[in-house]
Design a protein around this motif. Structure first.
Motif, PDB file in Angstrom:
ATOM      1  N   MET A 136      46.007 -75.198  71.289  1.00 20.61           N
ATOM      2  CA  MET A 136      45.977 -76.025  70.099  1.00 20.61           C
ATOM      3  C   MET A 136      46.415 -75.210  68.902  1.00 20.61           C
ATOM      4  SD  MET A 136      42.676 -77.810  68.335  1.00 20.61           S
ATOM      5  CE  MET A 136      42.065 -78.276  69.937  1.00 20.61           C
ATOM      6  N   ALA A 137      47.281 -75.794  68.086  1.00 20.27           N
ATOM      7  CA  ALA A 137      47.740 -75.111  66.878  1.00 20.27           C
ATOM      8  C   ALA A 137      46.907 -75.599  65.713  1.00 20.27           C
ATOM      9  CB  ALA A 137      49.212 -75.411  66.638  1.00 20.27           C
ATOM     10  N   VAL A 138      46.136 -74.712  65.084  1.00 23.01           N
ATOM     11  CA  VAL A 138      45.279 -75.086  63.971  1.00 23.01           C
ATOM     12  C   VAL A 138      45.457 -74.076  62.862  1.00 23.01           C
ATOM     13  CG1 VAL A 138      43.548 -76.212  65.416  1.00 23.01           C
ATOM     14  CG2 VAL A 138      43.350 -73.795  64.980  1.00 23.01           C
ATOM     15  N   SER A 139      45.085 -74.475  61.648  1.00 25.13           N
ATOM     16  CA  SER A 139      45.162 -73.595  60.501  1.00 25.13           C
ATOM     17  C   SER A 139      43.845 -72.878  60.329  1.00 25.13           C
ATOM     18  CB  SER A 139      45.503 -74.428  59.257  1.00 25.13           C
ATOM     19  OG  SER A 139      44.454 -75.329  58.997  1.00 25.13           O
ATOM     20  N   ASN A 140      43.742 -72.074  59.248  1.00 25.31           N
ATOM     21  CA  ASN A 140      42.509 -71.333  58.993  1.00 25.31           C
ATOM     22  C   ASN A 140      41.330 -72.264  58.790  1.00 25.31           C
ATOM     23  OD1 ASN A 140      43.905 -68.946  59.172  1.00 25.31           O
ATOM     24  ND2 ASN A 140      44.370 -68.872  56.967  1.00 25.31           N
ATOM     25  N   GLU A 141      41.594 -73.485  58.331  1.00 26.33           N
ATOM     26  CA  GLU A 141      40.520 -74.448  58.112  1.00 26.33           C
ATOM     27  C   GLU A 141      40.303 -75.296  59.363  1.00 26.33           C
ATOM     28  OE1 GLU A 141      43.159 -74.182  56.098  1.00 26.33           O
ATOM     29  OE2 GLU A 141      42.261 -73.073  54.435  1.00 26.33           O
ATOM     30  N   THR A 142      40.803 -74.842  60.521  1.00 25.19           N
ATOM     31  CA  THR A 142      40.710 -75.534  61.807  1.00 25.19           C
ATOM     32  C   THR A 142      41.310 -76.929  61.727  1.00 25.19           C
ATOM     33  OG1 THR A 142      38.510 -76.488  61.448  1.00 25.19           O
ATOM     34  CG2 THR A 142      38.605 -74.257  62.365  1.00 25.19           C
ATOM     35  N   ARG A 143      42.324 -77.095  60.904  1.00 31.65           N
ATOM     36  CA  ARG A 143      43.022 -78.374  60.831  1.00 31.65           C
ATOM     37  C   ARG A 143      44.238 -78.320  61.748  1.00 31.65           C
ATOM     38  NH1 ARG A 143      43.297 -82.768  57.450  1.00 31.65           N
ATOM     39  NH2 ARG A 143      45.320 -83.810  57.309  1.00 31.65           N
ATOM     40  N   VAL A 144      44.397 -79.338  62.562  1.00 36.29           N
ATOM     41  CA  VAL A 144      45.507 -79.405  63.502  1.00 36.29           C
ATOM     42  C   VAL A 144      46.825 -79.455  62.745  1.00 36.29           C
ATOM     43  CG1 VAL A 144      46.619 -80.868  65.236  1.00 36.29           C
ATOM     44  CG2 VAL A 144      44.158 -80.502  65.323  1.00 36.29           C
ATOM     45  N   THR A 145      47.753 -78.606  63.114  1.00 34.81           N
ATOM     46  CA  THR A 145      49.068 -78.596  62.467  1.00 34.81           C
ATOM     47  C   THR A 145      50.156 -79.161  63.368  1.00 34.81           C
ATOM     48  OG1 THR A 145      49.453 -76.335  63.233  1.00 34.81           O
ATOM     49  CG2 THR A 145      48.494 -76.612  61.028  1.00 34.81           C
ATOM     50  N   GLN A 146      49.831 -79.380  64.632  1.00 30.52           N
ATOM     51  CA  GLN A 146      50.773 -80.058  65.511  1.00 30.52           C
ATOM     52  C   GLN A 146      50.012 -80.812  66.604  1.00 30.52           C
ATOM     53  OE1 GLN A 146      53.382 -77.154  67.327  1.00 30.52           O
ATOM     54  NE2 GLN A 146      52.067 -76.934  69.111  1.00 30.52           N
ATOM     55  N   PHE A 147      50.655 -81.832  67.124  1.00 33.71           N
ATOM     56  CA  PHE A 147      50.079 -82.619  68.209  1.00 33.71           C
ATOM     57  C   PHE A 147      50.946 -82.433  69.457  1.00 33.71           C
ATOM     58  CE2 PHE A 147      48.805 -84.909  64.341  1.00 33.71           C
ATOM     59  CZ  PHE A 147      47.431 -85.005  64.549  1.00 33.71           C
ATOM     60  N   ILE A 148      50.351 -82.772  70.600  1.00 34.99           N
ATOM     61  CA  ILE A 148      51.070 -82.758  71.871  1.00 34.99           C
ATOM     62  C   ILE A 148      51.147 -84.192  72.380  1.00 34.99           C
ATOM     63  CG2 ILE A 148      51.153 -81.872  74.223  1.00 34.99           C
ATOM     64  CD1 ILE A 148      51.473 -79.710  72.124  1.00 34.99           C
ATOM     65  N   LEU A 149      52.360 -84.708  72.493  1.00 32.86           N
ATOM     66  CA  LEU A 149      52.561 -86.049  73.039  1.00 32.86           C
ATOM     67  C   LEU A 149      52.625 -85.957  74.562  1.00 32.86           C
ATOM     68  CD1 LEU A 149      55.260 -87.328  70.521  1.00 32.86           C
ATOM     69  CD2 LEU A 149      52.923 -88.175  70.715  1.00 32.86           C
TER      70      LEU A 149
END
Length: 309
Positions: free
Chosen positions: A1-14
């Protein structure tokens, strides 16, 4: 999972339509052929209407605009899907996902309003033929088409903003081949009651209300057709309306089913989304040209012109 420092998802997997490489290759070829046919068919309608002066009427003006809408609808979905079919993983960035969500509903909203507009045009032509040219003059037609695009933009804006504002900090796998509201709200890591309610009210009520307006308008149209004395006139009017009703059923049926319920996933959701976003834009040129003798003759005349040149 790609997340930022704030654990916010920066990309999704279709996850797409299948995990089998052979099936993915088959879908790639199918999507590619249908997309090329969609472009060819809709461009052919647009060019034919533009070139042939006999088709410079409100009905063909609206048909030309519908072809442009179908081109846009396929372009929002298919190119991205074709790329993802060839990748082992199917990532899509957060911004691209939200852009696809916005434009999917923008074009979808425009098409909903435009199909209602085309029904209104048939209603005036059949129920009030003597005043047709006065009511559906050039300025009115342009204003109505602009209104459909404005309505689609408002719908997409109202649909996208609540979802874009949701926090996505957990799973980032979307069990679909496109980014849409019902599948995205399932991944949010906070309460989605407001977003779900707005989604149902916005998309669901839009699809259902447009469909009901179409049913009522065609009720008036059919009752008027039945009063026509000439059997040839009745057959011609029924043929015109049957074409539009076919397109309406193919487009609105899946939309009402998907959006008039809470965001619970069903196995049939992906085939239905495939139908209204990819199959219908491909079928529309076929349906309209096969059942419209005037359009077929104009296309043959255009083809003979090109051969002579």
């Amino acid at each position: 999972m790609a997340v930022s420092n704030e654990t916010r998802v920066t990309q999704f997997i279709l996850l797409g339509l299948s995990s089998n490489p052979d099936v993915q290759l088959a879908f790639f070829l199918l999507f590619l052929v249908m997309y090329l046919l969609t472009i060819t068919g809709n461009l052919l309608i647009m060019i034919t209407v533009y070139v042939d002066s006999q088709l410079h009427t409100p009905m063909y003006f609206f048909l030309c605009n519908l072809s442009f809408i179908d081109l846009c609808c396929s372009t929002v979905i298919v190119p991205r899907s074709l790329i993802l079919f060839l990748l082992p993983s199917k990532p899509i960035s957060f911004s691209d996902c939200m852009s696809q969500l916005f434009f999917l509903h923008f074009i979808g909203g425009v098409e909903c309003f435009h199909l209602v507009l085309m029904a209104y045009d048939r209603y005036v032509a059949i129920c009030n033929p003597l005043r047709y040219n006065t009511i559906m003059n050039r300025q009115v037609c342009l204003l109505l088409v602009v209104s459909t695009w404005a309505g689609g933009f408002i719908h997409a804006f109202a649909q996208s903003i609540p979802i874009i504002g949701l926090p996505f900090c957990g799973p980032n796998k979307i069990d679909h081949f496109l980014c849409d509201g019902p599948t995205l709200t399932l991944l949010a890591c906070s309460s989605t009651f407001i977003s779900e309610t707005l989604d149902m009210v916005n998309s669901g009520s839009l699809g259902l209300s447009c469909f009901l307006v179409l049913v009522i308008s065609y009720g008036y149209i059919i009752s008027t057709i039945l009063k026509i004395d000439s059997s040839e006139g009745r057959q011609k009017a029924f043929s015109t309306c049957a074409t539009h009703l076919m397109v309406v059923s193919l487009f609105f049926g899946p939309i009402v089913f998907i959006y008039m319920r809470p965001p619970v996933t069903y196995a049939i959701d992906k085939p239905l989304a495939l139908f209204y976003s990819i199959v219908t834009p491909w079928l529309n040129p076929v349906i309209y040209t096969l059942r419209n003798e005037k359009a077929r003759k104009a296309m043959k005349k255009l083809g003979s012109r090109k051969c002579l040149c």
